[in-house]
Scaffold this motif. Structure first.
Motif, PDB file in Angstrom:
ATOM      1  N   THR A   2     -15.920  54.494   8.341  1.00 31.09           N
ATOM      2  CA  THR A   2     -15.748  52.936   8.941  1.00 31.09           C
ATOM      3  C   THR A   2     -15.309  52.133   8.562  1.00 31.09           C
ATOM      4  N   ASN A  14     -11.086  39.499  18.363  1.00 31.09           N
ATOM      5  CA  ASN A  14     -10.386  40.173  20.356  1.00 31.09           C
ATOM      6  C   ASN A  14      -9.063  41.497  20.066  1.00 31.09           C
ATOM      7  N   ASP A  17     -10.966  46.486  17.846  1.00 27.98           N
ATOM      8  CA  ASP A  17     -11.657  47.713  18.270  1.00 27.98           C
ATOM      9  C   ASP A  17     -12.490  47.826  17.534  1.00 27.98           C
ATOM     10  N   CYS A  18     -13.740  47.517  18.846  1.00 29.51           N
ATOM     11  CA  CYS A  18     -15.930  47.509  17.888  1.00 29.51           C
ATOM     12  C   CYS A  18     -15.834  48.977  17.683  1.00 29.51           C
ATOM     13  N   ASN A  19     -14.712  49.655  18.487  1.00 27.97           N
ATOM     14  CA  ASN A  19     -15.270  51.365  18.594  1.00 27.97           C
ATOM     15  C   ASN A  19     -14.561  52.192  16.547  1.00 27.97           C
ATOM     16  N   ASP A  49     -18.590  39.659  20.947  1.00 26.43           N
ATOM     17  CA  ASP A  49     -19.259  40.852  21.825  1.00 26.43           C
ATOM     18  C   ASP A  49     -20.428  41.540  21.225  1.00 26.43           C
ATOM     19  N   ARG A  50     -21.353  41.465  21.644  1.00 24.82           N
ATOM     20  CA  ARG A  50     -22.403  42.670  20.746  1.00 24.82           C
ATOM     21  C   ARG A  50     -22.329  43.483  20.681  1.00 24.82           C
ATOM     22  N   GLN A  51     -20.939  44.217  20.980  1.00 24.89           N
ATOM     23  CA  GLN A  51     -21.127  45.701  20.730  1.00 24.89           C
ATOM     24  C   GLN A  51     -20.403  46.546  19.272  1.00 24.89           C
ATOM     25  N   TYR A  52     -20.071  44.659  18.522  1.00 27.64           N
ATOM     26  CA  TYR A  52     -19.374  44.379  17.152  1.00 27.64           C
ATOM     27  C   TYR A  52     -20.303  44.992  16.097  1.00 27.64           C
ATOM     28  N   SER A  53     -20.290  45.814  14.967  1.00 26.23           N
ATOM     29  CA  SER A  53     -21.239  45.659  14.067  1.00 26.23           C
ATOM     30  C   SER A  53     -21.051  44.992  13.216  1.00 26.23           C
ATOM     31  N   ASN A  81     -26.196  43.108  15.286  1.00 19.90           N
ATOM     32  CA  ASN A  81     -26.711  44.389  14.373  1.00 19.90           C
ATOM     33  C   ASN A  81     -25.914  44.465  13.196  1.00 19.90           C
ATOM     34  N   GLU A  83     -25.629  46.995   9.870  1.00 20.39           N
ATOM     35  CA  GLU A  83     -25.354  47.778   9.889  1.00 20.39           C
ATOM     36  C   GLU A  83     -25.756  47.930   7.886  1.00 20.39           C
TER      37      GLU A  83
END
Length: 279
Positions: A2, A14, A17-19, A49-53, A81, A83
């Motif tokens: 990670t 942006n 990539d959030c992945n 973007d809420r996809q980001y941790s 979110n 972690e």
């Protein structure tokens, strides 16, 4: 693995990539900058973007700020979110353990995980020691069974380290105990100053500073003290340039250029610092 991007602006998110990346928000040194950066993300939550941790990066915390820092952590967790929380203060670590609702994993930051290699001129200190003694004393200060037992008590799942020789062996030992190791990319934290060097240069009041501290200050030594004489000060291999962000001082003189980042659990890229140190 990670990987983390730290000290990035909302506008720059942006590009990542959030992945592939987790975002680190806060400050490892300055409580005032911590407030500013946390508030900026919360105030602009619709742009993120809420996809980001996230990881919340917390600094050393003066006692009078402890409750406010905890409140900011809770506020951020309600919006994003989270972690993990990176902790650089033992008092805050204790308070988090006693606070309901903070279920994030804990990572100990570099102000708590120290090695003599963080000192730029450590070679002057150990030069008269035998090689086996040198190899022993450059290990980080947590490789002790009784200290590692505390990790379970305080929900500590990982530590932050610098990419120096002494931490190569530490990675193997930490893995044996199930502790994750996150390595900062090509920089070392020398120290945390009492006040912000930029504010001192500008002769501005540091009390309740509201600046979003994205300025990097180059710091050069002019005078030697203790074991260093004037000749040492002029030797860049002994006393390097420092870079200051907020009240944290960074350098790269003891970096292991052959450090295998693939052996760690994640690499931490400092959006502000990397461009300056790796020109």
């Amino acid at each position: 693995m990670t990987n983390e991007i730290r000290n990035i602006s909302i506008e720059g998110i942006n590009n990542y990539d959030c992945n592939d990346y987790i975002l680190g928000v806060g400050s490892e040194g300055c409580v005032h900058s911590f407030y500013t950066k946390i508030d900026k993300f919360i105030g602009n939550k619709d742009k993120v973007d809420r996809q980001y941790s996230f990881r919340i990066i917390t600094p050393r915390v003066p006692l009078k700020h402890m409750d406010r820092v905890l409140d900011k952590i809770k506020e951020f967790i309600k919006v994003f979110n989270v972690e993990a929380i990176v902790v650089n203060d033992y008092g805050l670590l204790y308070r988090i353990s006693k606070t309901e609702g903070l279920i994030s994993e804990i990572i100990l930051g570099r102000t708590l995980i120290r090695t003599i290699e963080d000192t730029p001129w450590y070679r002057l200190i150990v030069e008269s020691e035998r090689e086996e003694v040198k190899n022993s004393i450059i290990k980080p200060n947590i490789l002790h069974l009784q200290k590692l037992e505390l990790f379970n008590i305080y929900n500590i799942k990982g530590v932050e380290l610098s990419p120096v020789k002494g931490n190569v062996e530490a990675l193997k030992q930490l893995k044996m105990y199930g502790v994750k190791a996150f390595i900062h990319y090509k920089n070392e934290l020398a120290t945390i100053g009492r006040t912000c060097p930029l504010m001192r240069v500008l002769e501005e009041d540091t009390y309740e500073c509201k600046k979003d501290c994205n300025n990097i200050v180059n710091i050069q030594f002019k005078k030697g003290y203790g074991i260093m004489d004037e000749k040492d000060i002029q030797d860049e291999e002994v006393v390097p340039d420092f870079w200051g962000i907020e009240n944290a001082f960074y350098h790269k003189i003891n970096i292991d250029e052959k450090f295998d980042y693939d052996k760690c659990d994640g690499v931490i890229y400092n959006y502000l610092l990397d461009a300056e140190l790796n020109k």
